[in-house]
Design a protein around this motif. Structure first.
Motif, short mmCIF file in Angstrom:
data_model
loop_
_atom_site.label_atom_id
_atom_site.label_comp_id
_atom_site.label_asym_id
_atom_site.label_seq_id
_atom_site.Cartn_x
_atom_site.Cartn_y
_atom_site.Cartn_z
N GLN A 1 -19.79 38.53 12.59
CA GLN A 1 -18.80 37.54 12.19
C GLN A 1 -19.45 36.45 11.37
O GLN A 1 -20.52 35.94 11.71
CB GLN A 1 -18.14 36.94 13.42
N ALA A 2 -18.80 36.07 10.27
CA ALA A 2 -19.27 34.95 9.46
C ALA A 2 -19.04 33.67 10.24
O ALA A 2 -18.05 33.53 10.98
CB ALA A 2 -18.53 34.92 8.13
N SER A 3 -19.93 32.71 10.07
CA SER A 3 -19.85 31.49 10.87
C SER A 3 -18.66 30.61 10.49
O SER A 3 -18.18 29.85 11.32
CB SER A 3 -21.14 30.68 10.71
N TRP A 4 -18.16 30.73 9.30
CA TRP A 4 -17.07 29.86 8.87
C TRP A 4 -15.68 30.47 9.09
O TRP A 4 -14.67 29.85 8.80
CB TRP A 4 -17.24 29.48 7.40
N GLN B 1 -11.45 37.70 9.07
CA GLN B 1 -12.55 38.02 8.15
C GLN B 1 -12.22 39.25 7.34
O GLN B 1 -12.45 39.29 6.13
CB GLN B 1 -13.83 38.23 8.94
#
Length: 79
Positions: free
Chosen positions: A32-35, A42
Motif C-alpha cells: 500500500q502506498a503511504s498516501w 489505490q
C-alpha cells in the motif's frame, strides 16, 4: 523546437500512466502506498491514471495523424 515541446507534452501523461500501472501492480501484491488510505482506492486511482495517460497519448497521436492524413478511411473526419 516543436518536437521538443511535443515530447514534453507526451512525457507527462506517459509517466502518469506508468505510475498508474505501478499502483495497480502494488495493490495486487498487497503493497500500500503511504498516501492512499485503502488498497481498493489505490487500484481505482491506478486504473484512472493509466486510462487518462494512455487516452491522452492515443488522442494526441490520432489528432496528429489525422492532420497529416495518415489514418485509415474509418478514422477520417466526415465532412
Amino acid at each position: 523546437m516543436s518536437r521538443m515541446i511535443a515530447l514534453i507534452i507526451l512525457l507527462i501523461p506517459g509517466i502518469l500512466a506508468g505510475y498508474g500501472i505501478k499502483l495497480m501492480r502494488d495493490m495486487l501484491f498487497g503493497l500500500q502506498a503511504s498516501w492512499i488510505p485503502a488498497l481498493w482506492l489505490q487500484f481505482v486511482l491506478g486504473f484512472l491514471f493509466m486510462v487518462l495517460g494512455v487516452g491522452f497519448i492515443g488522442g494526441f497521436l490520432l489528432r496528429r495523424d489525422r492532420k497529416n492524413n495518415k489514418v485509415q478511411e474509418r478514422f477520417r473526419r466526415q465532412k
